[in-house]
Design an enzyme around this catalytic site. Structure first.
Site, PDB file in Angstrom:
ATOM      1  N   SER A  73       4.323   0.759   0.503  1.00 57.07           N
ATOM      2  CA  SER A  73       5.151   2.024  -0.027  1.00 57.07           C
ATOM      3  C   SER A  73       4.688   2.605  -1.373  1.00 57.07           C
ATOM      4  O   SER A  73       4.537   3.756  -1.543  1.00 57.07           O
ATOM      5  CB  SER A  73       6.838   1.305  -0.088  1.00 57.07           C
ATOM      6  OG  SER A  73       7.625   2.499  -0.850  1.00 57.07           O
ATOM      7  N   TRP A  81       1.485   4.167  -0.694  1.00 54.33           N
ATOM      8  CA  TRP A  81       1.494   5.587   0.219  1.00 54.33           C
ATOM      9  C   TRP A  81       1.589   6.592  -0.781  1.00 54.33           C
ATOM     10  O   TRP A  81       1.353   7.571  -0.714  1.00 54.33           O
ATOM     11  CB  TRP A  81       2.967   5.308   0.916  1.00 54.33           C
ATOM     12  CG  TRP A  81       3.316   6.748   1.541  1.00 54.33           C
ATOM     13  CD1 TRP A  81       2.889   7.140   2.828  1.00 54.33           C
ATOM     14  CD2 TRP A  81       4.257   7.576   1.084  1.00 54.33           C
ATOM     15  NE1 TRP A  81       3.316   8.281   3.165  1.00 54.33           N
ATOM     16  CE2 TRP A  81       4.283   8.710   1.901  1.00 54.33           C
ATOM     17  CE3 TRP A  81       4.854   7.931  -0.079  1.00 54.33           C
ATOM     18  CZ2 TRP A  81       5.110  10.039   1.968  1.00 54.33           C
ATOM     19  CZ3 TRP A  81       5.530   9.052  -0.333  1.00 54.33           C
ATOM     20  CH2 TRP A  81       5.540  10.027   0.733  1.00 54.33           C
ATOM     21  N   HIS A  82       2.512   6.487  -2.105  1.00 53.20           N
ATOM     22  CA  HIS A  82       2.597   7.430  -3.252  1.00 53.20           C
ATOM     23  C   HIS A  82       1.153   7.917  -3.650  1.00 53.20           C
ATOM     24  O   HIS A  82       1.240   9.278  -4.179  1.00 53.20           O
ATOM     25  CB  HIS A  82       3.228   6.547  -4.371  1.00 53.20           C
ATOM     26  CG  HIS A  82       4.596   6.994  -3.815  1.00 53.20           C
ATOM     27  ND1 HIS A  82       5.428   5.721  -3.043  1.00 53.20           N
ATOM     28  CD2 HIS A  82       5.788   7.937  -3.798  1.00 53.20           C
ATOM     29  CE1 HIS A  82       6.683   6.202  -2.796  1.00 53.20           C
ATOM     30  NE2 HIS A  82       6.853   7.202  -3.201  1.00 53.20           N
ATOM     31  N   GLY A  83       0.205   6.979  -3.810  1.00 57.08           N
ATOM     32  CA  GLY A  83      -1.093   7.556  -4.272  1.00 57.08           C
ATOM     33  C   GLY A  83      -2.051   6.459  -4.497  1.00 57.08           C
ATOM     34  O   GLY A  83      -1.846   5.385  -4.435  1.00 57.08           O
ATOM     35  N   PHE A  97       1.718  13.846  -3.259  1.00 55.63           N
ATOM     36  CA  PHE A  97       1.504  12.606  -2.371  1.00 55.63           C
ATOM     37  C   PHE A  97       1.480  12.959  -0.936  1.00 55.63           C
ATOM     38  O   PHE A  97       1.260  12.103   0.030  1.00 55.63           O
ATOM     39  CB  PHE A  97       2.638  11.582  -2.462  1.00 55.63           C
ATOM     40  CG  PHE A  97       3.114  11.523  -3.744  1.00 55.63           C
ATOM     41  CD1 PHE A  97       4.438  11.388  -4.212  1.00 55.63           C
ATOM     42  CD2 PHE A  97       2.250  10.988  -4.664  1.00 55.63           C
ATOM     43  CE1 PHE A  97       4.753  11.328  -5.735  1.00 55.63           C
ATOM     44  CE2 PHE A  97       2.563  10.741  -6.115  1.00 55.63           C
ATOM     45  CZ  PHE A  97       3.840  10.561  -6.702  1.00 55.63           C
TER      46      PHE A  97
END
Lengths: 297, 470
Positions: free
Chosen positions: B322, B325-327, B470
């Site tokens: 998670s 996933w953001h960056g 993102f």
């Protein structure tokens, strides 16, 4: 669907009217107070007042010459119409604001910064919003039309639709309009004759080397300003305020120039590289007064 | 194209009028209009992005049909993995290629081994993290026999590219959104009004709170080494509200817009800063993403129906992914790890009775907000070094500089932000107590919010939505 659209349109119109009412009211308070210089001029001086000279300029014009000292020594009456963070196009706008509202003077002292000797940026100045209360005047409209690059032309259209301008410049216009309502005489960082001074603190490097520049003054906006001066029987003087350890040599010009760019190298007179402090202002004003006296008589 | 732009002001009414007046009761044509409008909306950033989303749409459409055609487990698995590899591959390449190359080089540089590598000048397509997960969930649900594939390419393309939620979610499930593209849409007055109410609230959160706080947050984070502890604390708290209001504001606008077209999108935020613990926080924050990870990563790994050790491993994996996933930055991974570490004690203490007094609940809420805010420092910082320094200076610092006191302008902006945040919290507490999950204000409050947005919004200093990156 019809009910929805009717409701949306109805409440949008109500909202728009309310927002416009607040915007117009804010600009009304700003126009009739002294918070910013353009309003300060109109609310503190009458057109038939005898004004011997005005000073135009940026923060350098605002903080270098003290009209109170000049007036005391020369028995004159002057106003400092300089505004911080502005360039020559805004000085010209201020001058147009002065003459188009019926004011008269004998001398115009233009404090010219070196970056404006040849040309001025083609985009709106950071503080040009201060003329919004007068956006119905043709010279202000012309200025906004010439320099405003945003698609909505917020300032150009601000007379009939002030919401956009007030929304965009909310911090710069709304709190001042509230202050203007509560204290109409309140001035934004300048005294009763338009001056401001920096404190005597040290922000400069004493080890800076002296820099010499050779420049000519060819900015066409100065011609425009000079033409207005001639039209109104005003004598234009270009004043180069002091720079710390920077000597500006000017080539011959048809304008009357007082060049104090290198009048002092004393670091104790400077707030930073381009502004004098309180002590510096006293020193420079004294020197300027002697030169200006020759122009007066 | 941004929601708060002149282009959108022209684009949206045009689409709305054609949708409801020209194409009334014509479902297929309305879907086609949505596809065209969505591609225009998306292509406004960069027309090259359109090839990618079209490719992703075509691949998953075909795979979905093929998945349904066969009962052979191996073939179905192969098809599913094809979809996963293509979607994750696209995401991995555009988002993470340079990160992997740089991290690889850095790892070996510790051992004094140097490589000459080639990093690419890759533009990150806006919204790729969102729509790839959306299309992936489509095929995952078909594989699990939760959903029948669609043979209507236009409806599927509309589902993938639906412009209100394309670039920053909510990440919709095909089981929820796709069927809405088959049925005839009838203009629903109440739904449309609630959509408008949500949009106004969303714009308030974005333009007044998020954009104003960003000015102060940027100033503090860019000069954190010279700031006092109080200034750093204010910076962290303001960032907590900046990211919340930016992201939830976008979600509100997206959900509100969708309602104007008679679509229902899932709730993405449910007053997360009123959570009493981390577990509750993750049930209220970015709900579409957290439920996606729960359904497609956590549960397939065994979820909590395994031994405690495996369950903890699963929790860890989900939070790290998670974060990732953001960056493409280690700060996001560390942020995920922090949340995993904060979540684990709550997970282990599940099942214990929770009869807390009002004061205890308030303290728990404040504590949860505090730990989430400290974790946000890692999310916001440019790198790990900055994050660690910021956090340590937060607690041990002799500086006296308070950023927002440096100029009157900053002080006014901070005051506006604080007052707006208090208004936000008061409203959320009120609606939360009533058991509501979204804020639909009455006329008087809406007028006030519009007034505040127009006159106190940061129009001059507006930013694009944070989650676009993102």
């Amino acid at each position: 669907m019809k009910k929805f659209l009717r409701k949306i349109i109805f409440y949008s119109v109500i909202c728009l009217l309310l927002l416009e009412a607040i915007s117009f009211t804010s600009l009304y308070f700003l126009k009739n107070a002294s918070f910013y210089k353009p309003s300060y001029l109109l609310n503190n001086y009458k057109p038939n007042d005898e004004i011997d000279y005005i000073i135009l300029g940026s923060s350098r014009g605002l903080t270098t010459l003290n009209t109170n000292s000049i007036d005391k020594n020369l028995n004159t009456k002057g106003i400092n119409l300089s505004m911080d963070d502005t360039d020559l196009k805004t000085h010209l706008l201020m001058f147009k604001h002065f003459v188009n509202n019926g004011y008269k003077t004998k001398h115009c002292i233009l404090t010219l910064d070196k970056q404006n000797f040849k040309q001025t940026s083609k985009t709106l100045g950071n503080n040009d919003y201060r003329f919004i209360p007068f956006s119905n005047s043709y010279y202000v409209k012309e200025h906004y039309k010439s320099y405003e690059t945003n698609r909505l032309k917020l300032l150009y259209n601000s007379f009939w639709n002030p919401i956009l301008a007030l929304s965009y410049f909310n911090l710069e216009l709304l709190p001042p309009s509230i202050i203007s309502l509560l204290k109409p005489k309140f001035r934004n960082r300048f005294d009763t004759t338009g001056n401001y001074t920096y404190p005597n603190s040290k922000k400069i490097s004493i080890h800076k080397k002296i820099n010499t520049l050779n420049k000519t003054i060819t900015n066409p906006l100065i011609n425009e300003l000079n033409n207005i001066c001639i039209e109104h029987n005003i004598k234009l003087h270009i004043y180069i305020a002091p720079y710390y350890k920077k000597n500006i040599n000017l080539y011959k010009s048809n304008y009357s120039i007082i060049n104090h760019s290198n009048i002092t190298k004393n670091h104790l007179y400077f707030y930073d590289n381009i502004h004098v402090n309180k002590n510096g202002r006293e020193f420079v004003t004294e020197a300027f007064t002697k030169e200006f006296k020759k122009q007066l008589y | 194209m941004l929601f708060n732009s002149i282009e959108f002001l022209i684009f949206f009414p045009l689409v709305f009028i054609i949708y409801w007046f020209v194409l009334k009761n014509k479902t297929k044509q309305q879907n086609l209009l949505i596809v065209i409008a969505s591609y225009i909306f998306y292509g406004w950033w960069d027309w090259r992005f359109l090839f990618l989303i079209f490719f992703s749409t075509v691949v998953d459409f075909i795979i979905g049909i093929q998945l349904n055609k066969t009962d052979k487990k191996t073939l179905r698995l192969q098809l599913l993995w094809t979809s996963i590899i293509i979607n994750i591959g696209l995401l991995g390449f555009f988002k993470y290629y340079n990160f992997f190359v740089d991290s690889f080089v850095e790892a070996f540089s510790f051992m004094n081994i140097t490589f000459s590598t080639y990093t690419l000048n890759i533009i990150l397509p806006v919204g790729i993290s969102f729509y790839t997960f959306q299309t992936l969930s489509y095929n995952l649900d078909i594989y699990k026999n939760k959903l029948k594939p669609t043979h209507d390419f236009i409806a599927f393309a509309a589902f993938v590219s639906f412009f209100p939620q394309l670039v920053a979610g909510p990440i919709e499930r095909a089981t929820h959104l796709l069927p809405q593209f088959y049925k005839q849409r009838k203009f629903n007055y109440q739904q449309a009004i609630s959509g408008v109410q949500l949009m106004i609230w969303g714009f308030f959160k974005k333009i007044v709170i998020a954009d104003n706080t960003s000015i102060i947050v940027d100033g503090i984070f860019n000069n954190y080494e010279s700031q006092s502890s109080i200034s750093l604390a204010i910076g962290a708290v303001l960032f907590a509200f900046q990211i919340y209001c930016d992201f939830s504001g976008y979600s509100d606008i997206a959900i509100g817009l969708a309602r104007l077209f008679n679509f229902d999108l899932m709730t993405n935020f449910r007053f997360p800063y009123l959570s009493k613990d981390i577990s509750e926080f993750w049930k209220r924050w970015h709900i579409s993403l957290s439920t996606w990870f729960k359904d497609y990563v956590y549960i397939p790994l065994g979820g909590s129906k395994v031994s405690k050790t495996i369950a903890l491993r699963n929790i860890f994996i989900v939070f790290v992914i998670s974060g990732f996933w953001h960056g493409a930055n280690w700060t996001y991974i560390i942020w995920g790890v922090i949340h995993a570490l904060l979540y684990i004690p709550v997970f282990l203490s599940k099942g214990k009775p929770n009869n807390n007094s009002k004061i205890k609940n308030i303290l728990k809420t404040l504590f949860t907000f505090l730990i989430v805010t400290i974790a946000w420092v890692f999310f916001r910082a440019k790198n790990i070094h900055e994050a660690i320094n910021y956090t340590s200076l937060l607690f041990n610092n002799n500086n006296k500089n308070i950023y927002f006191l440096n100029t009157k302008k900053h002080l006014i902006i901070t005051l506006i932000s604080v007052v707006a945040i208090l208004l936000l919290l008061t409203t959320e507490i009120y609606y939360n107590k009533k058991g509501k999950s979204e804020i639909l204000l009455n006329k008087k409050m809406l007028f006030l919010i519009i007034l505040i947005t127009v006159f106190l919004g940061a129009f001059k200093n507006h930013n694009s939505f944070i989650y676009f990156q993102f």
